[in-house]
Design an enzyme around this catalytic site. Structure first.
Site, PDB file in Angstrom:
ATOM      1  N   THR A 151     -29.641 -51.751 -28.142  1.00 52.91           N
ATOM      2  CA  THR A 151     -29.568 -51.447 -29.577  1.00 52.91           C
ATOM      3  C   THR A 151     -28.403 -52.193 -30.167  1.00 52.91           C
ATOM      4  O   THR A 151     -27.345 -52.270 -29.538  1.00 52.91           O
ATOM      5  CB  THR A 151     -29.292 -49.940 -29.753  1.00 52.91           C
ATOM      6  N   ARG A 179     -42.194 -42.167 -29.529  1.00 51.73           N
ATOM      7  CA  ARG A 179     -40.893 -41.803 -28.929  1.00 51.73           C
ATOM      8  C   ARG A 179     -39.745 -42.335 -29.803  1.00 51.73           C
ATOM      9  O   ARG A 179     -39.743 -43.463 -30.236  1.00 51.73           O
ATOM     10  CB  ARG A 179     -40.819 -42.402 -27.526  1.00 51.73           C
ATOM     11  N   GLY A 181     -35.460 -42.563 -29.919  1.00 49.54           N
ATOM     12  CA  GLY A 181     -34.264 -42.418 -29.081  1.00 49.54           C
ATOM     13  C   GLY A 181     -33.090 -41.867 -29.865  1.00 49.54           C
ATOM     14  O   GLY A 181     -33.243 -41.195 -30.887  1.00 49.54           O
ATOM     15  N   ASP A 182     -31.894 -42.167 -29.373  1.00 53.28           N
ATOM     16  CA  ASP A 182     -30.676 -41.661 -30.011  1.00 53.28           C
ATOM     17  C   ASP A 182     -30.276 -42.457 -31.254  1.00 53.28           C
ATOM     18  O   ASP A 182     -29.539 -41.954 -32.109  1.00 53.28           O
ATOM     19  CB  ASP A 182     -29.506 -41.760 -29.019  1.00 53.28           C
ATOM     20  N   THR A 202     -25.230 -47.146 -27.230  1.00 51.71           N
ATOM     21  CA  THR A 202     -26.425 -47.871 -26.783  1.00 51.71           C
ATOM     22  C   THR A 202     -26.687 -47.491 -25.331  1.00 51.71           C
ATOM     23  O   THR A 202     -25.768 -47.104 -24.613  1.00 51.71           O
ATOM     24  CB  THR A 202     -26.241 -49.393 -26.941  1.00 51.71           C
ATOM     25  N   GLY A 203     -27.939 -47.579 -24.926  1.00 49.82           N
ATOM     26  CA  GLY A 203     -28.281 -47.182 -23.566  1.00 49.82           C
ATOM     27  C   GLY A 203     -29.555 -46.359 -23.604  1.00 49.82           C
ATOM     28  O   GLY A 203     -30.403 -46.564 -24.471  1.00 49.82           O
ATOM     29  N   GLY A 205     -31.496 -43.429 -24.614  1.00 44.78           N
ATOM     30  CA  GLY A 205     -31.359 -42.391 -25.641  1.00 44.78           C
ATOM     31  C   GLY A 205     -31.531 -40.982 -25.116  1.00 44.78           C
ATOM     32  O   GLY A 205     -30.843 -40.055 -25.541  1.00 44.78           O
TER      33      GLY A 205
HETATM   34  C1  SD4 Z   1     -32.962 -45.861 -27.310  1.00 45.18           C
HETATM   35  N1  SD4 Z   1     -30.595 -46.161 -27.206  1.00 45.18           N
HETATM   36  O1  SD4 Z   1     -33.946 -45.980 -28.002  1.00 45.18           O
HETATM   37  C2  SD4 Z   1     -31.824 -46.820 -27.519  1.00 45.18           C
HETATM   38  C3  SD4 Z   1     -32.054 -48.055 -26.743  1.00 45.18           C
HETATM   39  C4  SD4 Z   1     -30.803 -48.792 -26.451  1.00 45.18           C
HETATM   40  O2  SD4 Z   1     -29.526 -50.125 -25.172  1.00 45.18           O
HETATM   41  O3  SD4 Z   1     -29.792 -48.678 -26.986  1.00 45.18           O
HETATM   42  N2  SD4 Z   1     -30.694 -49.523 -25.495  1.00 45.18           N
HETATM   43  O4  SD4 Z   1     -32.874 -45.034 -26.410  1.00 45.18           O
END
Ligand code: SD4
Length: 310
Positions: A151, A179, A181-182, A202-203, A205
């Site tokens: 992200t 779906r 995410g965060d 980021t990561g 979610g």
């Molecule tokens: C998610 N956090 O949709 C986002 C994806 C993301 O690094 O950040 N990836 O879960």
């Protein structure tokens, strides 16, 4: 007053170089970070945000984005929106609303259409090919939230002391349709309070939202922690809690800045790149890594910057 901007992943570099010009010039952090995020959304080589993003399991690009103004606490967010060019601008527009500030799916698309935002096909041939490859590698019934993700999350501080944060993503590769995410969730993917600071994550979610990590970082900064201490404390705590309660913690990385332009970063993975520019520092790409409960980072070489997009 000092200004600053910090963003997740190397892909934020070109946008942050533009944001730097605006912030130096005394422009608003809202404008600066919107320009920066749009540059990432518009670039098909950045394959996890906007045009050319990572498809869901039905080979559709569903995008999430959010914006927060740290002066007014106005928030705007969209989730699972398809076929619009710049979700970040739609999220920013939603900040004008008193109600209905977080719209998803068809409702978000109807709003964007009514407001005159540009409709575009966001799926590139490259994304389609990647999807086909991935689909043939794994049986559809075994698909899990997949590890292709990234992200863009950008925090900005302008010369008037206004802090703002914006996020944009196509979410997890091969995610289930619908779906979210965060990234568009206040307190998880982002949070900003101009009286304190702002943060973005980021990561994965599903794990980030279990710790409301962006709010937690801003809260720790309010307690007086330096952004670096706040970021590390929040990530380490969530990482450990997830491991003790659930046996594992997926990828979590954060960037943050306080209202003096001091910044912080933390991660629980081996390689998390991020970009910073402040009054005292030209736009710089760093690579952070995690070991023994500590986040450390080094400047990326020009060669690394030239050969990496994430
Ligand atoms: C998610 N956090 O949709 C986002 C994806 C993301 O690094 O950040 N990836 O879960």
């Amino acid at each position: 007053m000092s200004w600053g901007v910090i963003g997740t992943w190397r892909m934020a570099l070109e946008g942050i170089m533009e944001a730097e010009k605006l912030l130096k010039d005394g422009k608003s952090s809202l404008d600066a970070i919107e320009v920066a995020v749009k540059m990432v959304e518009d670039c098909p080589e950045y394959r996890s945000v906007g045009y050319g993003g990572l498809p869901n399991r039905d080979c559709e690009i569903e995008l999430d984005a959010a914006f927060m103004d740290g002066d007014t606490f106005s928030i705007g967010a969209v989730g699972s929106i398809k076929d619009f060019k710049n979700p970040i601008s739609i999220a920013r527009k939603l900040m004008d609303e008193r109600y209905n500030i977080f719209l998803v799916g068809q409702g978000a698309e109807r709003y964007a259409h009514t407001m005159g935002f540009q409709r575009t096909n966001m799926l590139t041939d490259y994304s389609k090919e990647e999807w086909k490859k991935k689909k043939s590698e794994i049986k559809l019934d075994k698909l899990k939230a997949y590890d292709g993700h990234d992200t863009v999350g950008i925090v900005g501080l302008d010369r008037n002391g206004k802090m703002a944060v914006a996020t944009s993503t196509s979410g997890l590769f091969m995610k289930r349709s619908g779906r979210i995410g965060d990234s568009p969730l206040s307190g998880s993917g982002f949070y900003a309070d101009s009286e304190i600071g702002a943060a973005s994550a980021t990561g994965v979610g599903e794990d980030i939202m279990k710790g409301c990590i962006s709010y937690e970082i801003v809260r720790l900064m309010e307690e007086g922690l330096h952004p670096q201490e706040a970021a590390e404390k929040a990530v380490n705590k969530l990482n450990q809690k997830l491991i003790s309660k659930r046996g594992e913690a997926k990828d979590i990385s954060v960037v943050c800045m306080n209202n003096k332009g001091e910044w912080g970063v933390a991660t629980n993975i081996n390689k998390f790149s991020f970009v910073v520019a402040t009054e005292a520092e030209e736009p710089t790409v760093y690579i952070a890594s995690f070991s023994d409960g500590k986040t450390t980072y080094v400047k990326a070489t020009q060669e690394w910057i030239d050969t990496h997009t994430e």
